[in-house]
Design an enzyme around this catalytic site. Sequence first.
Site, PDB file in Angstrom:
ATOM      1  N   ARG A  41      -6.079  12.951  14.823  1.00 39.04           N
ATOM      2  CA  ARG A  41      -6.616  12.146  15.597  1.00 39.04           C
ATOM      3  C   ARG A  41      -7.590  11.024  14.816  1.00 39.04           C
ATOM      4  NH1 ARG A  41      -3.455  11.548  20.012  1.00 39.04           N
ATOM      5  NH2 ARG A  41      -3.324  13.488  21.037  1.00 39.04           N
TER       6      ARG A  41
ATOM      7  N   LYS B 224       0.280  11.114  17.830  1.00 34.87           N
ATOM      8  CA  LYS B 224       1.411  12.303  17.279  1.00 34.87           C
ATOM      9  C   LYS B 224       2.636  11.994  17.698  1.00 34.87           C
ATOM     10  CE  LYS B 224      -2.265  15.718  17.717  1.00 34.87           C
ATOM     11  NZ  LYS B 224      -2.578  17.097  18.539  1.00 34.87           N
TER      12      LYS B 224
ATOM     13  N   HIS C 287     -14.503  14.669  15.253  1.00 30.88           N
ATOM     14  CA  HIS C 287     -13.714  15.224  16.533  1.00 30.88           C
ATOM     15  C   HIS C 287     -14.885  15.329  17.915  1.00 30.88           C
ATOM     16  CE1 HIS C 287     -10.658  16.709  19.116  1.00 30.88           C
ATOM     17  NE2 HIS C 287     -11.671  17.627  19.394  1.00 30.88           N
TER      18      HIS C 287
ATOM     19  N   ARG D 210     -15.103  12.218  19.499  1.00 29.38           N
ATOM     20  CA  ARG D 210     -14.080  11.978  20.273  1.00 29.38           C
ATOM     21  C   ARG D 210     -14.353  12.735  21.491  1.00 29.38           C
ATOM     22  NH1 ARG D 210      -8.307  11.348  20.546  1.00 29.38           N
ATOM     23  NH2 ARG D 210      -7.237  13.052  21.523  1.00 29.38           N
TER      24      ARG D 210
ATOM     25  N   HIS E   1      -3.219  12.059  25.034  1.00 25.17           N
ATOM     26  CA  HIS E   1      -2.756  13.237  25.552  1.00 25.17           C
ATOM     27  C   HIS E   1      -1.475  13.372  26.298  1.00 25.17           C
ATOM     28  CE1 HIS E   1      -6.876  15.353  25.131  1.00 25.17           C
ATOM     29  NE2 HIS E   1      -6.379  15.209  23.942  1.00 25.17           N
TER      30      HIS E   1
ATOM     31  N   TYR F 212     -11.622  18.719  28.112  1.00 22.62           N
ATOM     32  CA  TYR F 212     -13.075  17.760  27.920  1.00 22.62           C
ATOM     33  C   TYR F 212     -13.684  17.555  29.105  1.00 22.62           C
ATOM     34  CZ  TYR F 212     -10.533  16.237  23.488  1.00 22.62           C
ATOM     35  OH  TYR F 212      -9.924  16.328  22.348  1.00 22.62           O
TER      36      TYR F 212
END
Length: 182
Positions: free
Chosen positions: A3, A29, A106, A109, A132, A141
Site C-alpha cells: 500500500r 493491488k 501502515h 493507514r 479493499h 480496522y
Amino acid sequence: MKRLNEILSLRKADLFLSTDSPCIRVVGKGQKERVIGLAERTSAHLKQYLSVFHAKDSPETDLLFYTTIKEQTGKMSEANVERFLKKYAEQVREEYPDIPERVHPHMLRRTRATGLYRDGVDLSIVSRFLGHAQLETTRIYATPSVEMMRRAIAKMPMTSLDEAPAWDADTDAMMAKLCGLR
C-alpha cells in the site's frame, strides 16, 4: 508495504486539484484503479508541495514523490519514508508522548481508517478508501470506541422501569444464591 507503494508510485497526472471536487487516482493491488476524494486542506498541502518540489528548478520527473541520488532521479524508497516518519515522530514525541517508539506507514493507514470509522464514516466508504476488495478485510480496522458502543446501547429499546420482574421471590433467592450473593 504494497500500500505504501501505491503512494510512492503516484504521478503528477494522478492529481486532480483544480476541480470543485479535488481527488487523486490511485492504482492498487491487481492494477485496480480507484479515485479518492481529497479534503480542501489536503489539496492545498499538495499544491504547496508541487510548488516547492516540482518547480522550474526541480528535477525533471513525473513522479509525485521522488529522490535524487548521484544526480539520478527516481522513485522514493519505502525505507526513506520510514526514516521520515521516525525522524518527525521523534521531533514531536515530547509534545505528543502517546506516539509509539516505532512508527511505520501502515500504522498511519490503520489509525486513519479506524478514526474515520469511529467518526461515523460508513465502513463501505472506509473500505473503498483503503482499496479493499472485501468489506471483511476492512472490519479488521473497525474496532468500535467505547462511545460508539454506548450510543449503540442507548438506541436499544428498554423495558419500562415500573415493569414487574419475570421471576418470583423463590426465583429471586435462587438467582442470588447462584450468583454467590447469599
